[in-house]
Design an enzyme around this catalytic site. Structure first.
Site, mmCIF file in Angstrom:
data_model
loop_
_atom_site.group_PDB
_atom_site.id
_atom_site.type_symbol
_atom_site.label_atom_id
_atom_site.label_comp_id
_atom_site.label_asym_id
_atom_site.label_seq_id
_atom_site.Cartn_x
_atom_site.Cartn_y
_atom_site.Cartn_z
ATOM 1 N N CYS A 1 9.656 -17.021 15.642
ATOM 2 C CA CYS A 1 8.498 -16.692 16.492
ATOM 3 C C CYS A 1 8.626 -17.415 17.826
ATOM 4 O O CYS A 1 9.353 -18.409 17.932
ATOM 5 C CB CYS A 1 7.203 -17.150 15.824
ATOM 6 S SG CYS A 1 6.939 -16.419 14.201
ATOM 7 N N CYS B 1 2.246 -21.144 14.770
ATOM 8 C CA CYS B 1 0.813 -21.374 14.631
ATOM 9 C C CYS B 1 0.604 -22.264 13.401
ATOM 10 O O CYS B 1 1.199 -22.012 12.342
ATOM 11 C CB CYS B 1 0.104 -20.034 14.440
ATOM 12 S SG CYS B 1 0.630 -18.788 15.643
ATOM 13 N N ASP C 1 -7.475 -11.177 2.968
ATOM 14 C CA ASP C 1 -6.279 -10.767 2.235
ATOM 15 C C ASP C 1 -6.369 -11.477 0.892
ATOM 16 O O ASP C 1 -6.268 -12.707 0.827
ATOM 17 C CB ASP C 1 -5.022 -11.203 3.015
ATOM 18 C CG ASP C 1 -4.003 -10.096 3.062
ATOM 19 O OD1 ASP C 1 -3.775 -9.490 2.003
ATOM 20 O OD2 ASP C 1 -3.452 -9.846 4.144
ATOM 21 N N CYS D 1 -0.377 -20.548 10.075
ATOM 22 C CA CYS D 1 0.370 -19.330 9.725
ATOM 23 C C CYS D 1 0.414 -19.098 8.218
ATOM 24 O O CYS D 1 0.793 -19.976 7.454
ATOM 25 C CB CYS D 1 1.792 -19.425 10.257
ATOM 26 S SG CYS D 1 2.795 -17.995 9.799
ATOM 27 N N LYS E 1 -5.999 -6.205 1.308
ATOM 28 C CA LYS E 1 -7.110 -6.670 2.149
ATOM 29 C C LYS E 1 -8.401 -5.974 1.748
ATOM 30 O O LYS E 1 -8.388 -4.779 1.443
ATOM 31 C CB LYS E 1 -6.840 -6.336 3.615
ATOM 32 C CG LYS E 1 -5.670 -7.056 4.217
ATOM 33 C CD LYS E 1 -5.555 -6.679 5.690
ATOM 34 C CE LYS E 1 -4.310 -7.297 6.314
ATOM 35 N NZ LYS E 1 -3.064 -6.732 5.772
ATOM 36 N N ARG F 1 2.521 -17.262 6.798
ATOM 37 C CA ARG F 1 3.926 -17.199 6.359
ATOM 38 C C ARG F 1 4.655 -18.470 6.765
ATOM 39 O O ARG F 1 5.855 -18.456 7.014
ATOM 40 C CB ARG F 1 4.618 -15.973 6.956
ATOM 41 C CG ARG F 1 4.064 -14.675 6.462
ATOM 42 C CD ARG F 1 5.062 -13.502 6.567
ATOM 43 N NE ARG F 1 4.452 -12.321 6.005
ATOM 44 C CZ ARG F 1 3.993 -11.304 6.730
ATOM 45 N NH1 ARG F 1 4.119 -11.318 8.042
ATOM 46 N NH2 ARG F 1 3.422 -10.275 6.132
ATOM 47 N N TYR G 1 0.869 -1.187 0.000
ATOM 48 C CA TYR G 1 0.000 0.000 0.000
ATOM 49 C C TYR G 1 0.906 1.238 0.000
ATOM 50 O O TYR G 1 1.989 1.214 0.585
ATOM 51 C CB TYR G 1 -0.873 0.028 1.255
ATOM 52 C CG TYR G 1 -1.676 -1.226 1.493
ATOM 53 C CD1 TYR G 1 -2.898 -1.428 0.865
ATOM 54 C CD2 TYR G 1 -1.210 -2.215 2.359
ATOM 55 C CE1 TYR G 1 -3.640 -2.579 1.086
ATOM 56 C CE2 TYR G 1 -1.946 -3.367 2.589
ATOM 57 C CZ TYR G 1 -3.155 -3.545 1.953
ATOM 58 O OH TYR G 1 -3.877 -4.686 2.176
ATOM 59 N N ASP H 1 -6.077 -17.561 5.612
ATOM 60 C CA ASP H 1 -5.395 -17.475 4.316
ATOM 61 C C ASP H 1 -5.175 -18.866 3.730
ATOM 62 O O ASP H 1 -5.183 -19.871 4.448
ATOM 63 C CB ASP H 1 -4.047 -16.760 4.497
ATOM 64 C CG ASP H 1 -4.238 -15.291 4.831
ATOM 65 O OD1 ASP H 1 -5.020 -14.628 4.129
ATOM 66 O OD2 ASP H 1 -3.626 -14.816 5.808
ATOM 67 N N ARG I 1 2.354 2.764 3.655
ATOM 68 C CA ARG I 1 2.897 1.949 4.746
ATOM 69 C C ARG I 1 3.690 0.770 4.200
ATOM 70 O O ARG I 1 3.411 0.286 3.103
ATOM 71 C CB ARG I 1 1.806 1.455 5.683
ATOM 72 C CG ARG I 1 0.671 0.690 5.004
ATOM 73 C CD ARG I 1 -0.602 0.850 5.836
ATOM 74 N NE ARG I 1 -1.737 0.115 5.327
ATOM 75 C CZ ARG I 1 -2.583 0.570 4.403
ATOM 76 N NH1 ARG I 1 -2.380 1.754 3.840
ATOM 77 N NH2 ARG I 1 -3.604 -0.152 4.037
HETATM 78 S S1 SF4 Z 1 0.972 -16.436 12.799
HETATM 79 FE FE1 SF4 Z 1 2.961 -17.036 11.881
HETATM 80 S S2 SF4 Z 1 4.250 -15.214 12.076
HETATM 81 FE FE2 SF4 Z 1 2.542 -14.970 13.533
HETATM 82 S S3 SF4 Z 1 3.295 -15.848 15.485
HETATM 83 FE FE3 SF4 Z 1 2.166 -17.475 14.416
HETATM 84 S S4 SF4 Z 1 3.795 -18.574 13.299
HETATM 85 FE FE4 SF4 Z 1 4.663 -16.570 13.837
#
Ligand code: SF4
Length: 351
Positions: free
Chosen positions: A101, A105, A308, A108, A315, A110, A89, A271, A92
């Site tokens: 991390c 998760c 997204d 995630c 988004k 990423r 964008y 996502d 930003r």
């Molecule tokens: S969503 Fe992905 S980038 Fe965010 S804390 Fe969890 S593993 Fe890490």
């Protein structure tokens, strides 16, 4: 208990059944695993559908990617002019300081880019180039530190980045996206909070929280420490099947956030990250959940439900929509639905 990083450790702590160990090891070989002691303590070992375990304990379904899923689901790569920067964008940028991390998760977006086997921080030359990029673009009003998780950095390293950003005249706001206050609240020391602040420019902290139970007492203290330092807190949550996809679970989460002085900001539709279909809902279900919150919970508790758009198109809010426009006889008639599902004309008929 240390952070659990292997399937053997998860099995030893009763967080995964030993008979699934071989299948989960194949998942762990592909995607990073980390479950912090703080979050492990919140898991009910007797509940096979525990909403905390579902977010962090690997699942064999992660090795069953669907055709629509993508390695880079939100198209970061298409908007990365230099290493560590995503400029999607005009006003930003994302500045990705680390690929590490405190927890990993399972959903995630990423997941292909984060983990301890990835380069764990921008090397000094790459960070200098990323800061040069921000300096050279006067349209950049806000810098969003993300990752990985920027709050895994030490206070001195974070402070150095913040001071560099403070010195850039056109950067007016810095936002930090993090799961650390939830996953590892002991890291939120007074020193780290001081490192987040820069003179004359506001810092915002966006905390990632998906279930009310994640706001356990120590995490509430960590968030309060940030709020008490004058740093506004926002929440980003991901809509996850089996975690927060009921009006009760979602409503309880939003209220708990507001009680902790954290304003619900975005509820992200899941996502299309590889191997995450078992954690996604469909958009209609997400809209129904948002309808269930509207009017029944305070306006403070309403996040914006966002998608997204795959491919890096940014988004967009997903609604639900409460308004219908009809153009008739040269005029415009608006029909608006209230939170009980009743329809009304606007403006109302005279008399
Ligand atoms: S969503 Fe992905 S980038 Fe965010 S804390 Fe969890 S593993 Fe890490």
């Amino acid at each position: 208990m240390p952070t659990l990083r292997t399937t053997a450790q998860l099995c030893d702590h009763g967080l995964a059944p030993p008979e699934r160990r071989a299948a989960l090891e194949a998942v762990a070989a592909r995607y990073a695993v980390a479950l912090s002691p703080t979050l492990a303590a919140l898991i009910d070992r007797h509940d096979p559908r525990d909403p905390i375990a579902r977010q962090f304990v690997p699942n064999a379904a992660e090795l069953d990617p669907k055709p629509e899923e993508r390695v880079d689901p939100i198209g970061d790569g298409a908007h990365s002019p230099v290493d560590g920067i995503v400029h999607r964008y005009p006003d930003r940028v994302l500045l990705k300081l680390t690929h590490v991390c405190a927890v990993y998760c399972r959903f995630c977006f990423r997941r292909e880019m984060v983990g301890p086997d990835k380069p764990n921080a921008l090397a000094p030359a790459a960070l200098a180039a990323a800061l040069d990029y921000i300096r050279s673009r006067s349209e950049i009003w806000e810098v969003i530190l993300t990752g990985g998780d920027p709050l895994v950095l030490s206070a001195p390293r974070l402070r150095a980045v913040m001071q560099n950003l403070a010195a850039i005249e056109h950067v007016k706001v810095v936002r930090i996206h993090t799961r650390v206050p939830i996953a590892d609240p002991a890291r939120i020391t007074d020193d780290l909070v001081r490192a987040m602040k820069i003179k004359g420019k506001p810092t915002y902290v966006a905390v990632h929280v998906n279930h009310a139970r994640e706001l356990a007492p120590k995490s509430r203290v960590a968030c309060a420490r940030i709020a008490d330092a004058g740093i506004p807190l926002l929440a980003q949550s991901v809509l996850l099947a089996g975690v927060n996809d009921t009006p009760e679970a979602l409503g309880e989460l939003m209220r708990a956030l507001v009680e902790c002085r954290i304003k619900p900001y975005y509820l992200h539709h899941g996502d299309l990250a590889p191997g995450t279909a078992h954690l996604r809902t469909d958009i209609a279900a997400g809209q129904d959940l948002m309808r269930a919150l509207r009017g029944r919970l305070s306006g403070l508790c309403q996040p914006t439900y966002m998608l997204d758009i795959p491919g890096g198109h940014g988004k967009s809010p997903l609604g639900p929509n409460y308004i219908e426009r009809n153009r008739a006889n040269g005029g415009e008639q608006v029909v608006i639905e209230d939170f009980n599902g009743r329809q009304h004309h606007y403006p109302p008929s005279a008399g």
